[in-house]
Design a protein around this motif. Structure first.
Motif, PDB file in Angstrom:
ATOM      1  N   MET A   1       0.854  -1.304  -0.130  1.00 42.32           N
ATOM      2  CA  MET A   1       0.066  -0.003  -0.102  1.00 42.32           C
ATOM      3  C   MET A   1       0.952   1.108  -0.084  1.00 42.32           C
ATOM      4  N   SER A   2       0.232   2.466  -0.705  1.00 43.92           N
ATOM      5  CA  SER A   2       1.060   3.487  -0.649  1.00 43.92           C
ATOM      6  C   SER A   2       0.951   4.353   0.690  1.00 43.92           C
ATOM      7  N   ILE A   3       1.569   5.465   0.701  1.00 45.78           N
ATOM      8  CA  ILE A   3       1.406   6.123   2.217  1.00 45.78           C
ATOM      9  C   ILE A   3       0.174   7.262   2.005  1.00 45.78           C
ATOM     10  N   ASP A   4      -0.736   7.227   2.649  1.00 48.14           N
ATOM     11  CA  ASP A   4      -1.592   8.110   2.677  1.00 48.14           C
ATOM     12  C   ASP A   4      -1.391   9.405   3.678  1.00 48.14           C
ATOM     13  N   PRO A   5      -0.776  10.322   3.308  1.00 48.53           N
ATOM     14  CA  PRO A   5      -0.429  11.496   4.313  1.00 48.53           C
ATOM     15  C   PRO A   5      -1.540  12.069   5.059  1.00 48.53           C
ATOM     16  N   VAL A   6      -2.607  12.052   4.425  1.00 49.09           N
ATOM     17  CA  VAL A   6      -3.876  12.479   5.397  1.00 49.09           C
ATOM     18  C   VAL A   6      -4.234  11.562   6.669  1.00 49.09           C
ATOM     19  N   LEU A   7      -4.218  10.247   6.241  1.00 52.71           N
ATOM     20  CA  LEU A   7      -4.474   9.345   7.397  1.00 52.71           C
ATOM     21  C   LEU A   7      -3.045   9.323   8.372  1.00 52.71           C
ATOM     22  N   VAL A   8      -2.114   9.372   7.733  1.00 49.85           N
ATOM     23  CA  VAL A   8      -0.794   9.484   8.798  1.00 49.85           C
ATOM     24  C   VAL A   8      -0.839  10.670   9.847  1.00 49.85           C
ATOM     25  N   LYS A   9      -1.210  12.028   9.080  1.00 52.30           N
ATOM     26  CA  LYS A   9      -1.316  13.039   9.896  1.00 52.30           C
ATOM     27  C   LYS A   9      -2.392  13.064  10.997  1.00 52.30           C
ATOM     28  N   ARG A  10      -3.637  12.724  10.410  1.00 53.16           N
ATOM     29  CA  ARG A  10      -4.768  12.531  11.469  1.00 53.16           C
ATOM     30  C   ARG A  10      -4.590  11.667  12.605  1.00 53.16           C
ATOM     31  N   SER A  11      -3.926  10.349  12.383  1.00 57.62           N
ATOM     32  CA  SER A  11      -3.844   9.541  13.473  1.00 57.62           C
ATOM     33  C   SER A  11      -2.678  10.159  14.330  1.00 57.62           C
ATOM     34  N   PHE A  12      -1.612  10.714  13.946  1.00 61.55           N
ATOM     35  CA  PHE A  12      -0.551  11.371  14.619  1.00 61.55           C
ATOM     36  C   PHE A  12      -1.276  12.511  15.332  1.00 61.55           C
ATOM     37  N   ALA A  13      -1.994  13.561  14.657  1.00 61.80           N
ATOM     38  CA  ALA A  13      -2.607  14.513  15.585  1.00 61.80           C
ATOM     39  C   ALA A  13      -3.557  13.860  16.870  1.00 61.80           C
ATOM     40  N   ALA A  14      -3.863  12.648  16.747  1.00 57.03           N
ATOM     41  CA  ALA A  14      -5.019  12.040  17.724  1.00 57.03           C
ATOM     42  C   ALA A  14      -3.692  11.688  18.928  1.00 57.03           C
ATOM     43  N   VAL A  15      -2.846  11.074  18.536  1.00 55.96           N
ATOM     44  CA  VAL A  15      -1.717  10.676  19.458  1.00 55.96           C
ATOM     45  C   VAL A  15      -1.003  11.964  20.099  1.00 55.96           C
ATOM     46  N   GLU A  16      -0.787  13.035  19.509  1.00 60.18           N
ATOM     47  CA  GLU A  16       0.067  14.162  19.863  1.00 60.18           C
ATOM     48  C   GLU A  16      -0.264  14.696  21.317  1.00 60.18           C
ATOM     49  N   PRO A  17      -1.483  14.480  21.862  1.00 59.28           N
ATOM     50  CA  PRO A  17      -1.818  15.228  23.000  1.00 59.28           C
ATOM     51  C   PRO A  17      -1.476  14.451  24.248  1.00 59.28           C
ATOM     52  N   HIS A  18      -0.967  12.866  24.129  1.00 63.10           N
ATOM     53  CA  HIS A  18      -0.552  12.213  25.088  1.00 63.10           C
ATOM     54  C   HIS A  18       0.982  12.144  25.317  1.00 63.10           C
ATOM     55  N   GLY A  19       1.454  12.958  24.408  1.00 63.56           N
ATOM     56  CA  GLY A  19       3.183  13.497  24.659  1.00 63.56           C
ATOM     57  C   GLY A  19       3.835  12.588  25.106  1.00 63.56           C
ATOM     58  N   SER A  20       4.466  12.634  26.281  1.00 62.38           N
ATOM     59  CA  SER A  20       5.602  11.614  26.705  1.00 62.38           C
ATOM     60  C   SER A  20       5.022  10.160  27.061  1.00 62.38           C
ATOM     61  N   GLU A  21       3.911  10.193  27.405  1.00 58.96           N
ATOM     62  CA  GLU A  21       3.096   8.813  27.529  1.00 58.96           C
ATOM     63  C   GLU A  21       3.509   7.871  26.512  1.00 58.96           C
ATOM     64  N   VAL A  22       3.656   8.478  25.273  1.00 56.59           N
ATOM     65  CA  VAL A  22       3.645   7.817  23.837  1.00 56.59           C
ATOM     66  C   VAL A  22       5.050   7.196  23.783  1.00 56.59           C
ATOM     67  N   THR A  23       5.996   7.925  24.144  1.00 52.03           N
ATOM     68  CA  THR A  23       7.354   7.538  24.058  1.00 52.03           C
ATOM     69  C   THR A  23       7.768   6.420  25.362  1.00 52.03           C
ATOM     70  N   ALA A  24       7.137   6.604  26.340  1.00 53.84           N
ATOM     71  CA  ALA A  24       7.160   5.841  27.464  1.00 53.84           C
ATOM     72  C   ALA A  24       6.804   4.451  27.135  1.00 53.84           C
ATOM     73  N   TYR A  25       5.582   4.550  26.654  1.00 54.68           N
ATOM     74  CA  TYR A  25       4.627   2.982  26.122  1.00 54.68           C
ATOM     75  C   TYR A  25       5.683   2.545  25.062  1.00 54.68           C
ATOM     76  N   PHE A  26       6.156   3.403  24.070  1.00 55.72           N
ATOM     77  CA  PHE A  26       6.984   2.594  22.978  1.00 55.72           C
ATOM     78  C   PHE A  26       8.084   1.952  23.690  1.00 55.72           C
ATOM     79  N   TYR A  27       8.693   2.440  24.633  1.00 58.19           N
ATOM     80  CA  TYR A  27       9.971   1.942  25.234  1.00 58.19           C
ATOM     81  C   TYR A  27       9.568   0.576  26.066  1.00 58.19           C
ATOM     82  N   ARG A  28       8.546   0.935  26.699  1.00 52.82           N
ATOM     83  CA  ARG A  28       8.206  -0.396  27.472  1.00 52.82           C
ATOM     84  C   ARG A  28       7.613  -1.365  26.503  1.00 52.82           C
ATOM     85  N   HIS A  29       7.052  -1.228  25.524  1.00 55.95           N
ATOM     86  CA  HIS A  29       6.795  -2.286  24.531  1.00 55.95           C
ATOM     87  C   HIS A  29       7.989  -2.727  23.930  1.00 55.95           C
ATOM     88  N   LEU A  30       8.605  -2.062  23.239  1.00 52.67           N
ATOM     89  CA  LEU A  30      10.027  -2.565  22.669  1.00 52.67           C
ATOM     90  C   LEU A  30      10.810  -3.375  23.735  1.00 52.67           C
TER      91      LEU A  30
END
Length: 142
Positions: A1-30
């Motif tokens: 599948m190709s990249i749909d910039p609208v979908l990427v930006k929309r989903s990231f905009a939903a993630v952004e308010p969570h800030g540092s929780e996002v990266t903490a979750y990422f490293y825990r998961h990793l």
């Protein structure tokens, strides 16, 4: 599948308010799912989390500016080679990134959004991997 910039930006905009929780979750998961990569990281991850968040923001902001994005990714790849990261680590990082975005994106996370993020990550891994190969292996500390 190709990249749909609208979908990427929309989903990231939903993630952004969570800030540092996002990266903490990422490293825990990793580290929970791929403990073999833990040794590549400092014990305390505050600075690393900030750098990851900045890199994700830059990635999304420059999604449609190919030259800028490739430059950012090549620089990241060269630096990561110096840290001892290997292209073999990319699948683990990609799995954790997708899991993290899925966790925080809410209703904006659709199969199409996931496919677009997977395509974005494919470009990230390919571009950074090429830069890592060009940089050569990290100097040994022995």
């Amino acid at each position: 599948m190709s990249i749909d910039p609208v979908l990427v930006k929309r989903s990231f905009a939903a993630v952004e308010p969570h800030g540092s929780e996002v990266t903490a979750y990422f490293y825990r998961h990793l580290f929970d799912h791929h403990p073999g990569v833990r040794g590549l990281f400092a014990e305390h991850l505050d600075d690393q989390q900030d750098r990851l968040w900045a890199a994700l923001g830059a990635l999304v902001a420059n999604l449609e500016s190919t030259d800028t994005l490739v430059g950012i990714l090549r620089d990241l790849g060269s630096r990561h080679a110096g840290y001892g990261a290997l292209p073999e680590h990319f699948p683990a990082v990609g799995d954790s990134l997708i899991a993290t975005l899925r966790h925080y994106a809410g209703d904006t996370w659709t199969p199409e959004a996931e496919a677009s993020w997977a395509a974005v990550y494919g470009v990230v891994a390919d571009t950074m991997g090429s830069a890592m190969a060009a940089a050569g292996p990290a100097p040994s500390s022995g």
